[in-house]
Design a protein around this motif. Structure first.
Motif, short mmCIF file in Angstrom:
data_model
loop_
_atom_site.label_atom_id
_atom_site.label_comp_id
_atom_site.label_asym_id
_atom_site.label_seq_id
_atom_site.Cartn_x
_atom_site.Cartn_y
_atom_site.Cartn_z
N GLU A 111 0.84 -1.21 0.00
CA GLU A 111 0.00 0.00 0.00
C GLU A 111 0.87 1.25 0.00
O GLU A 111 1.74 1.40 0.85
N GLY A 112 0.64 2.11 -1.03
CA GLY A 112 1.39 3.36 -1.10
C GLY A 112 2.79 3.20 -1.64
O GLY A 112 3.55 4.16 -1.72
N ARG A 113 3.17 1.97 -2.01
CA ARG A 113 4.53 1.77 -2.55
C ARG A 113 4.52 1.19 -3.97
O ARG A 113 5.51 1.30 -4.68
N ALA A 114 3.40 0.59 -4.37
CA ALA A 114 3.38 -0.08 -5.68
C ALA A 114 3.02 0.92 -6.78
O ALA A 114 2.02 1.64 -6.66
N TYR A 115 3.80 0.93 -7.85
CA TYR A 115 3.50 1.81 -8.99
C TYR A 115 2.57 1.11 -9.98
O TYR A 115 1.88 1.76 -10.77
N ALA A 116 2.54 -0.22 -9.96
CA ALA A 116 1.65 -0.97 -10.84
C ALA A 116 0.57 -1.63 -9.97
O ALA A 116 0.73 -1.74 -8.75
N ASP A 117 -0.50 -2.07 -10.58
CA ASP A 117 -1.50 -2.85 -9.83
C ASP A 117 -0.91 -4.24 -9.59
O ASP A 117 0.03 -4.66 -10.26
N TYR A 118 -1.47 -4.95 -8.61
CA TYR A 118 -0.80 -6.19 -8.21
C TYR A 118 -1.78 -7.21 -7.65
O TYR A 118 -2.85 -6.87 -7.15
N ALA A 119 -1.39 -8.46 -7.76
CA ALA A 119 -2.06 -9.60 -7.12
C ALA A 119 -1.08 -10.17 -6.09
O ALA A 119 0.13 -10.21 -6.34
N LEU A 120 -1.61 -10.57 -4.93
CA LEU A 120 -0.77 -11.07 -3.85
C LEU A 120 -0.95 -12.58 -3.67
O LEU A 120 -2.05 -13.10 -3.87
N SER A 121 0.12 -13.26 -3.29
CA SER A 121 0.08 -14.72 -3.21
C SER A 121 0.51 -15.21 -1.84
O SER A 121 0.95 -14.44 -0.99
N PHE A 122 0.34 -16.51 -1.65
CA PHE A 122 0.60 -17.17 -0.36
C PHE A 122 1.31 -18.48 -0.68
O PHE A 122 0.93 -19.18 -1.62
N LEU A 123 2.34 -18.80 0.11
CA LEU A 123 3.15 -19.99 -0.16
C LEU A 123 2.58 -21.18 0.61
O LEU A 123 2.45 -21.12 1.84
N ILE A 124 2.20 -22.21 -0.12
CA ILE A 124 1.57 -23.38 0.50
C ILE A 124 2.62 -24.43 0.81
O ILE A 124 3.39 -24.84 -0.06
N ARG A 125 2.67 -24.82 2.10
CA ARG A 125 3.48 -25.96 2.54
C ARG A 125 2.86 -26.41 3.86
O ARG A 125 3.11 -25.83 4.92
N ASN A 126 1.90 -27.37 3.74
CA ASN A 126 1.26 -27.95 4.92
C ASN A 126 0.65 -26.87 5.82
O ASN A 126 0.79 -26.90 7.04
N ASN A 127 0.01 -25.87 5.21
CA ASN A 127 -0.51 -24.73 5.99
C ASN A 127 -1.81 -24.18 5.39
O ASN A 127 -2.04 -22.98 5.35
N CYS A 128 -2.67 -25.08 4.94
CA CYS A 128 -3.89 -24.62 4.25
C CYS A 128 -4.82 -23.84 5.17
O CYS A 128 -5.54 -22.95 4.73
N GLY A 129 -4.78 -24.15 6.46
CA GLY A 129 -5.63 -23.39 7.40
C GLY A 129 -5.28 -21.92 7.33
O GLY A 129 -6.14 -21.05 7.20
N ASP A 130 -3.97 -21.66 7.35
CA ASP A 130 -3.53 -20.26 7.28
C ASP A 130 -3.83 -19.64 5.93
O ASP A 130 -4.13 -18.45 5.82
N ALA A 131 -3.79 -20.49 4.89
CA ALA A 131 -4.06 -19.99 3.52
C ALA A 131 -5.49 -19.47 3.45
O ALA A 131 -5.76 -18.40 2.90
N VAL A 132 -6.40 -20.22 4.08
CA VAL A 132 -7.82 -19.79 4.06
C VAL A 132 -7.96 -18.45 4.78
O VAL A 132 -8.59 -17.52 4.32
N LYS A 133 -7.24 -18.32 5.91
CA LYS A 133 -7.31 -17.07 6.70
C LYS A 133 -6.76 -15.89 5.87
O LYS A 133 -7.31 -14.81 5.85
N ALA A 134 -5.70 -16.16 5.14
CA ALA A 134 -5.02 -15.08 4.41
C ALA A 134 -5.92 -14.56 3.29
O ALA A 134 -6.08 -13.36 3.11
#
Ligand SMILES: NC(=O)N[C@@H](CC(=O)O)C(=O)O
Ligand SMILES: [Zn+2]
Ligand SMILES: [Zn+2]
Length: 410
Positions: A111-134
């Protein structure tokens, strides 16, 4: 009266036609063959074409503890400079984005630093519960280690519980362990395993940086509509011969031999996505063996140069860097149609120029194409109705925002 009218040759479908685009409040309101009146009119001159804003679905913007490699500011300025209006940020950062708290940190960083529009990602490794939260826009799984070393112990399990589309780094960990030079078999075996899982699970999968003939044939042969894949400019234009002459070109998956490169071109029309895998490293990191090649500021020009050499059409660039990213990643606020964001990439098809990495915005001021004369250049980038880059200059402040993608966004 529109805020802005863009006049010139528009690429719609296969053909370049003269026309005008009426833009207000950052949105496309009208596309017309006739004249439109605007507060401001930008006349795009001869030899130039107005393409819809190009999207790169595989970009490593680093920051967090790797500011020396790239920051959100430098990476997204590089994107605009290269004609990219939306970037998909990869999560193998330091620290890696493996939990909801780090994902929140990543959101705040942009926020306030990106000059282009963006999509954000999440790294999956045995952590799907956190992925859902994110609630990320897309998810990443590494089947074998790449930069950062995080990879999944149970690809199928991780892929099956991920709450959205997975982009996967398909190199097989066991083969890498035995063959650190990562032969084609490492990719081919991983791709086949990924395809077996995709066939069973029937959920969206995007295979990153496919580099081998057998890899692309395995995907095309399986022909699963929910499986897409990317090819990078470095695997399209370079081979391991280049790497033998320049050790900076170490990259995962590695540059391949000429037959593999030719196979990518022979199947070019069936490649859904061209993505840079922009992977900036400092020169000292490269000298100590870091893998990755910067690509944001050369990818579109390399493709334009290849258009001038008859190797592809301008419409191929739009299909693989605009239409398909929107379709595959379900981006609801982008597209060359009324009501969508007014993002445009203006190119000068005949402009000849020399690649000078010292003039790049990326911190990785080196390029495999250093010194190369190219025909075709991005001359203006427009983001939601504002000129944000013109003739190599970034214009304005960082006003990039997160796109509406995946997560069944309304
Ligand atoms: N491609 C690379 O060689 N490196 C990428 C990671 C990746 O995409 O595998 C990086 O983040 O440096
Ligand atoms: Zn990768
Ligand atoms: Zn990558």
């Amino acid at each position: 009266m529109y805020d802005l009218v863009l006049k010139g040759k528009l690429l719609t479908g296969e053909k370049l036609i003269g026309g005008s685009i009426g833009v207000s409040d950052g949105k496309i309101l009208r596309v017309s063959k006739g004249e439109l009146r605007g507060e401001e009119t930008i006349q795009i001159g001869r030899g130039k074409a107005i393409l819809p804003g190009l999207i790169d679905v595989h970009v490593h913007l680093r920051d967090f503890d790797q500011r020396k490699k790239e920051t959100v500011e430098t990476g997204t300025m590089a994107a605009l400079h290269g004609g990219i209006t939306t970037v998909f940020d990869m999560p193998n950062t330091q620290p890696p984005i493996l939990n909801a708290e780090t994902f929140e940190r990543r959101k705040a960083l942009f926020e306030g630093r990106a000059y282009a529009d963006y999509a954000l990602s999440f790294l999956i490794r045995n952590n799907c519960g956190d992925a859902v939260k994110a609630g990320a826009d897309f998810y990443k799984i590494f089947m074998g280690a790449s930069t950062g070393g995080v990879f999944s112990e149970d690809f199928k399990g991780d892929y099956s519980c991920t709450p959205g589309i997975v982009s996967v780094h398909a190199e097989d960990a066991e083969i890498i362990a035995q063959n650190p030079e990562r032969p084609p078999e490492a990719e081919i075996r991983a791709i086949n395993r990924a395809l077996n899982a995709a066939e069973k699970l029937g959920k969206p999968l995007n295979i990153c940086h496919v580099s081998t003939a057998d890899g692309i044939w395995a995907i095309l042969g399986r022909n699963l509509p929910w499986v897409s894949f990317e090819v990078t400019p470095h695997h399209l234009f370079l081979t391991k011969k280049n790497y033998e002459r320049n050790s900076l070109l170490k990259v995962y998956p590695p540059l391949r031999d000429e037959e593999d490169r030719r196979a990518l071109w022979r199947n070019f029309s069936r490649i859904p996505l061209i993505a840079s895998d922009h992977a900036p490293h400092t020169l000292e990191d490269k000298e100590s063996g870091a893998a990755g090649i910067p690509g944001l500021e050369t990818e579109v020009a390399l493709l334009l140069d290849a258009v001038n050499r008859g190797m592809l059409e301008l419409s191929d660039i739009v299909e693989k860097m605009h239409d398909n990213p929107i379709r595959i990643f379900e981006i609801t606020n982008k597209g060359f149609e009324v009501g969508k964001d007014a993002d445009f990439t203006v190119v000068d098809l005949k402009r000849e120029w020399k690649v000078k990495p010292e003039e790049f915005y990326t911190k990785a001021k080196w390029s495999p194409w250093d010194g190369r004369r190219l025909r075709g250049k991005v001359v203006m980038t427009i983001l939601r109705g504002k000129v944000v880059m013109e003739e190599d200059e970034i214009v304005g402040k960082p006003e990039g925002v997160r796109i509406n993608a995946g997560k069944g966004s309304a």
